[in-house]
Design an enzyme around this catalytic site. Structure first.
Site: not given
Ligand code: BGC
Length: 735
Positions: A296, A506
């Site tokens: 990630d 998030e």
């Molecule tokens: C998230 C992921 C995402 C990635 C790319 C991260 O901050 O946890 O779910 O796919 O960013 O955008």
């Protein structure tokens, strides 16, 4: 259920080893230098190759792109710079990248990745579906599959072949700000919905022009932080991991998902990116996953900077790669490339591990047909706007909406009813879509397309403007218009209070209290005092505790995050044009400390400690009435290798047609590891006309009765079980 697994196995085998592809991978690997291999394991964000601008003004930087592709030979680029691009701009971006890649020594195409989590949400004017936890309320995997097909089409039409979806993290902590990205609290439901998305996105021929590669994330156990805050520690026993947490990821892998993203947080003290047991032991070795894993965002660096398990950045890279990460979402520099090269050169990472990682990445690139067709297919642009896509979205949104309370037939409203609409979510599109929409946080109201109505606009369209008074002004946490709203109530028959949460994504969505904002509670309080019936509509990314609102509302409609058709879908339910059929995919808590799931343990429902919830998993009302009868089992007992048929009659005894999700639960009465109250083992959705009845059939095998035993392995123990459907139950014995 075993039939489903057979289907998974079949799909999976389609993605297993194709000798022709394996031969091409072998031949390519033989030609690659170590630098080229390490480059393929590197993924950077598009910002790294951007000159200036966001969204419509975004421009690439030719020199930076040249560095990425020729100096570092990156295998992948991801994300959008700031905000959604038009499909045409996506073509420019991807064409520039692939043109550059075509000039490298081995002409290996770049695999571009994006988060299309509810449609191609980073492409201007794409279809925006309900977010996952709302989709789960449909209990209708066919809708998820269709959404997967359309999301894949519009993503691939944008030239992007890789989607970081589905989120198979189990949604059992409602405080967690990514609850809405999950398919709710039940492992079986999440497994079926996620697998259906994978099937829709990848199809049976991943090489087809309109398919994308799925990415199961965030593997595994990301969703259960103890305190509910994103990216904080989880403590999950091996038993709980295998029983509850892993099945949804496994179902998506078995459905053919070709990539997997690691857990951005930590479980049991081990950061997801350093977890060999999960990434290599379980995913690759136990499940036979043949695709590639990716990190990630920046999470390999964080093994050093945040988690402090690696004393140096170089050690962080070694740890992650040796744990089983194949590609690093670095993503804002090339440190991973440099540090991995150092690790390989001094022997800290063996060449065999690099070859394994690159083999996996190349396999997926070949399977996608990227070597033959690296560039966007201009023909797909012409089909980008397809009215069928909008129709599918509306159909999904209709089945999402869940009627939680409806005293004395408050809903549906009759024609000519005078309505007051107020509340913070009544007139915004961002709140219906939330994160991963146009921008990361999804909160730029000004960027939303206006072709679809907000809730108040949809109510006006259906009821006539003259019947709908709108009092604006109350925000989520401030209520300056309470008095004006209460005053306006004098002239109407019913009040609709649209409440919930603003858009977030998030970690910025972390909260300290699950209770809905005080200002919103006060708004309903004041509205209820007017004596006019209050219908509360919830548009929110997690079940915020409602307290006094529940008794004060005559009806409550749960909208989840219903997407761009949400206004229309909710308004149709309010006026009875759609008979609601959504059912809660999680248990709606009654108090901030009261989040107990439906499959709770016996000691979570005792005299002193009763099961305490507002609305239970599976709850959802209809405008018609379904009666269940004749629950029958084909035998009083089942042998280990045997099968038990379950049948139940469902009759629509009300006045109108309706859809009903029939949920089959099983309770294990006694066993060596304390059993849950009940577990969902199968479900089916039926549509019944008024007066119509149907026999719904399920079958159970010993496999459905297994649990993770004392030795942390799946086991079955003979004994008595109860089958439960609606209010009916029947006992049988496993011999
Ligand atoms: C998230 C992921 C995402 C990635 C790319 C991260 O901050 O946890 O779910 O796919 O960013 O955008």
């Amino acid at each position: 259920m075993s039939r489903i697994f057979a289907l998974f196995a079949l799909t999976f085998s389609l993605y297993a080893q194709d000798p022709a592809i394996e031969a091409r991978v072998d031949a390519l690997l033989k030609q690659m230098t170590v630098e080229e291999k390490v480059g393929q394991m590197t993924q950077v964000a598009v910002d790294v190759v951007t000159a200036s601008g966001v969204g419509r003004t975004h421009k690439m930087d030719a020199a930076k792109l040249n560095d990425a592709i020729h100096k570092y030979q990156v295998g992948s680029i991801l994300n959008v710079n700031g905000e959604a691009y038009t499909v045409e701009h996506w073509h420019e971006v991807i064409n520039a990248i692939q043109d550059s890649a075509a000039k490298t020594r081995l002409k290996i195409p770049v695999i571009y990745g994006i988060d299309s989590v509810h449609g191609a949400n980073y492409t201007h004017d794409a279809v925006l579906f309900p977010q996952s936890y709302g989709m789960a309320a449909t209990f209708n995997p066919a809708l998820a599959e269709r959404a997967g097909v359309i999301s894949a089409f519009q993503t691939r039409a944008s030239g992007i072949p890789w989607n970081f979806f589905p989120v198979q993290d189990i949604g059992r902590n409602p405080v967690w700000p990514r609850m809405w990205e999950s398919f709710g609290e039940d492992p079986l439901l999440a497994s079926r919905m996620g697998a259906a998305y994978v099937k829709g996105m990848q199809g049976t021929d991943i090489g087809a022009a309109d398919k994308v590669v799925a990415c199961v994330k965030h593997f595994g156990g990301y969703s259960l932080p103890m305190n509910g805050k994103d990216r904080t520690p989880a403590w999950i026993s091996e038993r709980m991991l295998r029983q509850v947490v892993l099945p949804p990821y496994e179902a998506a892998v078995k459905a053919g998902a070709l990539t997997a993203m690691a857990n951005s947080s930590e479980i049991n003290g081990i950061p997801g990116h350093a977890n060999y047991h999960m990434l290599t032991g379980i995913l690759k070795n136990e499940w036979g996953f043949k695709g590639f894993t990716c990190s990630d965002w920046e999470d390999i660096k964080r093994l050093h900077t945040r988690d402090r398990v690696a004393a140096t950045p170089k050690e962080a890279v070694r740890m992650a790669v040796m744990a089983g990460i194949d590609m690093s979402m670095v993503p804002t520099d090339y440190s991973f490339y440099d540090l991995l090269l150092e690790n390989v050169k001094d022997g800290s990472v063996p060449m065999s591990r690099i070859d394994d990682a690159v083999r996996r990445i190349m396999r997926v690139k070949f399977m996608l047909g990227l070597f033959e067709r690296p560039k966007p297919d201009a023909k797909l642009i012409a089909q980008f706007h397809n009215p069928e896509f909008d129709k599918a979205n509306l159909e999904a949104a209709r089945e999402v909406i869940t009627l939680l309370k409806n005293d004395a037939g408050t809903l549906p409203l009759k024609k000519g009813t005078r309505i007051l609409v107020t509340g913070p979510t009544a007139n915004m599109r961002s709140v219906m879509n939330s994160g991963w929409t146009i921008t990361w946080q999804g909160d730029r109201e000004d960027l939303y397309p206006t072709r679809k109505p907000t809730l108040v606009q949809a109510l006006q369209e259906l009821a006539g403007k003259e019947n709908v008074t709108f009092v604006d002004g109350n925000t989520f946490d401030k209520s300056p218009a309470i008095e004006a709203a209460a005053k306006a109530a004098a002239n109407v028959d019913v009040i609709i209070a649209a409440l919930g949460e603003k858009a977030y994504c998030e970690t910025p969505g972390n909260i300290d209290d699950l209770t809905l904002d005080h200002a919103q509670l006060m708004l309903v309080n004041a509205l209820a005092k007017t004596g006019k019936p209050v219908v509360t509509v919830l548009i929110e990314g997690r079940p915020r505790v409602l307290r006094t609102i529940v008794p004060q509302s005559k009806a409550i409609v749960m909208g989840y995050l219903p997407g761009l058709e949400g206004g229309r879908a909710i308004a149709e339910v309010v006026f009875g044009l759609t008979n609601p059929s959504g059912k809660l995919p999680f248990t709606y808590p009654k108090s901030p400390n009261g989040f107990t799931t439906y499959d709770h343990k016996p000691l979570e429902n005792t005299h002193d400690n009763p099961f305490w919830f507002e609305f239970e998993f599976g709850h959802g009302l209809s405008y018609t009435k379904f009666e269940y009868s004749n629950l029958t089992l084909s035998a009083p007992s089942i042998a280990r290798g045997g099968k038990l048929d379950v049948a139940v009659d469902v009759k629509n005894t009300g006045q109108r047609e309706g859809k009903e999700s029939v949920l089959l639960f099983v309770s294990d009465l006694y066993r060596s590891v304390s059993p849950p109250n009940k577990e969902l083992k199968d479900f089916a959705k039926v549509n019944l006309r008024a007066g119509e009845s149907r026999t719904v059939r399920f079958s159970l095998t010993a496999d459905d009765l297994k649990f993770v035993g004392l030795d942390d392995k799946w086991t079955v123990e003979p004994g008595d079980f109860k089958v439960r459907v609606a209010g009916l139950e029947k006992t049988f014995t496993l011999k």
